[in-house]
Design a protein around this motif. Sequence first.
Motif, short mmCIF file in Angstrom:
data_model
loop_
_atom_site.label_atom_id
_atom_site.label_comp_id
_atom_site.label_asym_id
_atom_site.label_seq_id
_atom_site.Cartn_x
_atom_site.Cartn_y
_atom_site.Cartn_z
N ARG A 1 0.72 -1.35 -0.04
CA ARG A 1 0.11 -0.22 -0.07
C ARG A 1 0.83 1.48 0.04
NH1 ARG A 1 -2.13 0.96 5.65
NH2 ARG A 1 -0.64 -0.09 7.04
N SER A 2 0.29 2.34 0.03
CA SER A 2 0.85 3.74 -0.38
C SER A 2 1.47 4.13 0.91
CB SER A 2 0.26 4.59 -1.24
OG SER A 2 -0.80 5.20 -0.08
N ALA A 3 2.70 5.01 0.78
CA ALA A 3 3.22 5.45 1.80
C ALA A 3 2.18 6.50 2.56
CB ALA A 3 4.51 6.34 1.73
N ALA A 4 1.31 7.25 1.77
CA ALA A 4 0.31 8.16 2.51
C ALA A 4 -0.35 7.37 3.32
CB ALA A 4 -0.22 8.97 1.36
N ALA A 5 -1.01 6.09 2.85
CA ALA A 5 -1.83 5.42 3.44
C ALA A 5 -1.31 4.75 5.01
CB ALA A 5 -2.28 4.14 2.73
N ILE A 6 0.00 4.45 4.88
CA ILE A 6 0.58 4.00 5.95
C ILE A 6 0.79 5.02 7.05
CG2 ILE A 6 3.01 3.07 6.80
CD1 ILE A 6 3.05 1.46 4.18
N HIS A 7 1.42 6.34 6.56
CA HIS A 7 1.58 7.35 7.51
C HIS A 7 0.12 7.74 8.17
CE1 HIS A 7 5.84 7.36 6.55
NE2 HIS A 7 5.49 7.87 5.40
N PHE A 8 -0.94 7.79 7.43
CA PHE A 8 -2.23 7.90 7.89
C PHE A 8 -2.27 6.99 9.13
CE2 PHE A 8 -6.55 6.99 8.36
CZ PHE A 8 -7.15 8.58 8.51
N ASP A 9 -2.30 5.78 8.89
CA ASP A 9 -2.68 4.97 9.71
C ASP A 9 -1.69 4.92 11.20
OD1 ASP A 9 -4.83 3.55 8.33
OD2 ASP A 9 -3.65 1.76 7.86
N GLU A 10 -0.39 5.00 10.82
CA GLU A 10 0.57 5.28 11.89
C GLU A 10 0.16 6.47 12.93
OE1 GLU A 10 4.42 3.30 10.07
OE2 GLU A 10 4.05 5.56 9.69
N ALA A 11 -0.63 7.52 12.39
CA ALA A 11 -0.70 8.83 13.03
C ALA A 11 -1.59 8.61 14.37
CB ALA A 11 -1.25 9.84 12.29
N ILE A 12 -1.19 9.31 15.42
CA ILE A 12 -2.13 9.33 16.57
C ILE A 12 -3.48 9.90 16.29
CG2 ILE A 12 -2.47 9.93 19.08
CD1 ILE A 12 -0.24 7.66 18.84
N TYR A 13 -4.85 9.14 16.72
CA TYR A 13 -5.93 9.67 16.12
C TYR A 13 -5.87 11.09 17.01
CZ TYR A 13 -10.91 9.47 15.62
OH TYR A 13 -12.35 9.83 15.15
N PRO A 14 -6.55 12.14 16.31
CA PRO A 14 -6.54 13.32 16.72
C PRO A 14 -7.30 13.66 17.87
CG PRO A 14 -7.22 13.28 14.18
CD PRO A 14 -7.21 11.91 14.99
N GLU A 15 -8.47 12.86 18.47
CA GLU A 15 -9.08 12.98 19.79
C GLU A 15 -7.89 12.70 21.09
OE1 GLU A 15 -12.05 13.08 22.53
OE2 GLU A 15 -11.92 13.66 20.53
N PHE A 16 -6.84 11.91 20.53
CA PHE A 16 -5.67 11.67 21.55
C PHE A 16 -4.58 12.53 21.39
CE2 PHE A 16 -8.10 7.65 20.52
CZ PHE A 16 -9.02 7.62 21.86
N LEU A 17 -4.23 12.95 20.23
CA LEU A 17 -3.06 13.42 19.85
C LEU A 17 -2.31 14.50 20.71
CD1 LEU A 17 -0.62 13.53 17.67
CD2 LEU A 17 -1.85 15.40 16.48
N GLU A 18 -3.11 15.69 21.15
CA GLU A 18 -2.59 16.72 21.84
C GLU A 18 -2.21 16.22 23.19
OE1 GLU A 18 -3.77 21.10 23.38
OE2 GLU A 18 -4.65 20.16 21.50
N ARG A 19 -3.15 15.43 23.89
CA ARG A 19 -3.15 14.85 25.13
C ARG A 19 -1.83 14.29 25.41
NH1 ARG A 19 -8.68 14.34 24.13
NH2 ARG A 19 -9.94 14.96 25.72
N LEU A 20 -1.69 13.21 24.56
CA LEU A 20 -0.34 12.33 24.54
C LEU A 20 0.94 13.01 24.11
CD1 LEU A 20 -2.09 8.98 23.23
CD2 LEU A 20 -1.39 9.65 25.47
N GLU A 21 0.85 13.91 23.42
CA GLU A 21 2.11 14.66 22.96
C GLU A 21 2.66 15.60 24.03
OE1 GLU A 21 2.52 14.99 17.99
OE2 GLU A 21 1.40 16.68 18.93
N ILE A 22 1.64 16.29 24.66
CA ILE A 22 1.89 16.97 25.65
C ILE A 22 2.43 16.20 26.99
CG2 ILE A 22 1.20 18.73 27.38
CD1 ILE A 22 -0.39 19.72 24.86
N TYR A 23 1.49 15.43 27.46
CA TYR A 23 1.73 14.68 28.75
C TYR A 23 2.15 13.20 28.76
CZ TYR A 23 -1.42 18.75 29.93
OH TYR A 23 -1.88 19.82 30.32
N GLY A 24 2.29 12.69 27.32
CA GLY A 24 2.62 11.26 27.29
C GLY A 24 4.06 11.10 26.93
N ASP A 25 4.50 10.00 27.09
CA ASP A 25 5.95 9.48 26.76
C ASP A 25 5.80 8.31 25.75
OD1 ASP A 25 8.78 8.99 26.93
OD2 ASP A 25 8.79 8.08 28.84
N GLU A 26 6.11 8.65 24.32
CA GLU A 26 6.06 7.95 23.21
C GLU A 26 7.01 6.77 23.27
OE1 GLU A 26 4.63 9.30 19.27
OE2 GLU A 26 6.74 8.62 18.78
#
Length: 174
Positions: A59-84
């Motif tokens: 499958r395409s790189a764009a489809a893979i990168h989309f799937d790999e992204a943290i879902y927007p509902e959680f993104l800000e919370r996890l980027e600010i307060y989480g440890d990836e």
Amino acid sequence: MLIVIDVQNDAFDESGSNYTESAKKIMDGIAKRIDRAVANEESVIYTKNLYPDFEYDERSAAAIHFDEAIYPEFLERLEIYGDEYTKTFYGIPPEQAKNIYENYKEEVKTNHIIEFIGVETNVCVLANIMVIQNIFPEANMTVNKNLVAASNQDLHHKTLEILSNMNVFIVDDK
């Protein structure tokens, strides 16, 4: 400590390659649990699944990168307060596990609770519980059965049963 497993577009977005209705049903609860962890100053660890190179043949790189992204509902919370911690395949790899141990060994004491939430119960949640249980064998591992999901409900329930036989506490917090 809260460990959030693979809350990515892959499972939570309707366009994701592994989207499942059961993930959508736990989305609000996961967001609230992360918020509660932040309010209580709990450590928050989250995993991000990266697809292996052979996926790019299918499958395409764009489809893979989309799937790999943290879902927007959680993104800000996890980027600010989480440890990836990133992983390819199912469980956190040894070098990442060693980093978790080094970063959290002082915090995790005997009988300390480590709670797991996220997707897929029978794959990545299970695999990562086993990794963390091996680096912190003294900790009490818990899974909130209302905040994990799988595309196959039969495997979801069987996995919770298996985990309960592996000294993992299955809780029913709503």
